[in-house]
Scaffold this motif. Sequence first.
Motif: not given
Length: 259
Positions: A20-29
């Motif tokens: 998303l834009g200049e970021t990576v999003r993934k599950p918080w584990i």
Amino acid sequence: MCDEEQELTGGNASGRVVRLGETVRKPWIGNTSVVQSYLGALRARGVDAPKPLGRDGRGRQVVEYVSGTLALDQLPLRLEDLLRVGRMIRRIHDSSEFIPIPDPDGWQMLLPAESPNLMCHNDLAPWNLITGDRWVFIDWDGAGPSTRLWDLAYAAQSFGMLVEGQPVGSAAKRLRALVDGYGADLALREALPAAMAKRAAAMFELLRSSSESGFQPWAEMYVTGHGEHWRAASEYVARNQTAWERVLRFEVAGSPLRD
């Protein structure tokens, strides 16, 4: 800036990963807060790692997106590039010496090292190295307690392409380039061949046992090619121990390396 989520490939063990834009999003584990603190501490010591950016409004972890080309898509790497990778790994390990292991008795590692004493990435491999204007290791979700030897053994085997079908002489040169770049001492060089064999065998055993127990995502990975890859790789690394020992001897470390 892109304002729509783009699904990213990879992330076998971390769930859905998006840009998303200049970021990576993934599950918080479970260990994400520790990993984000670790990344911040490494960056404070001069290691170029993805910037940790906390949690978004949907509860996902957020890290900096690093643009470039995966080293996986450039294999085999040139010897000078492998020297560079070795130096990068050494800097990560040296910097980690100053970072305490949080809750040292509370970790459940997939492939535990004997007597862990250092926070490590635990998956320093071509599929987790971005190259380009910056050379940056990504995907730190598996970070946790390990040792220099165990972490380096995996990196050396994977970056050196010590896998079935590779000419042993070429693989040995690649192995030595990475280890020379790391600046490994005599004790580490002597221990590395056996550690590589043990580490590759442990990876195969994780996949094999997971296929029997249904432990995901490793069970699915076992039947989609990863199991066969690691079975053959572990046999190849063990079968050619003499070649690895010979090329890593300290007395040959100063001789010229050529592609």
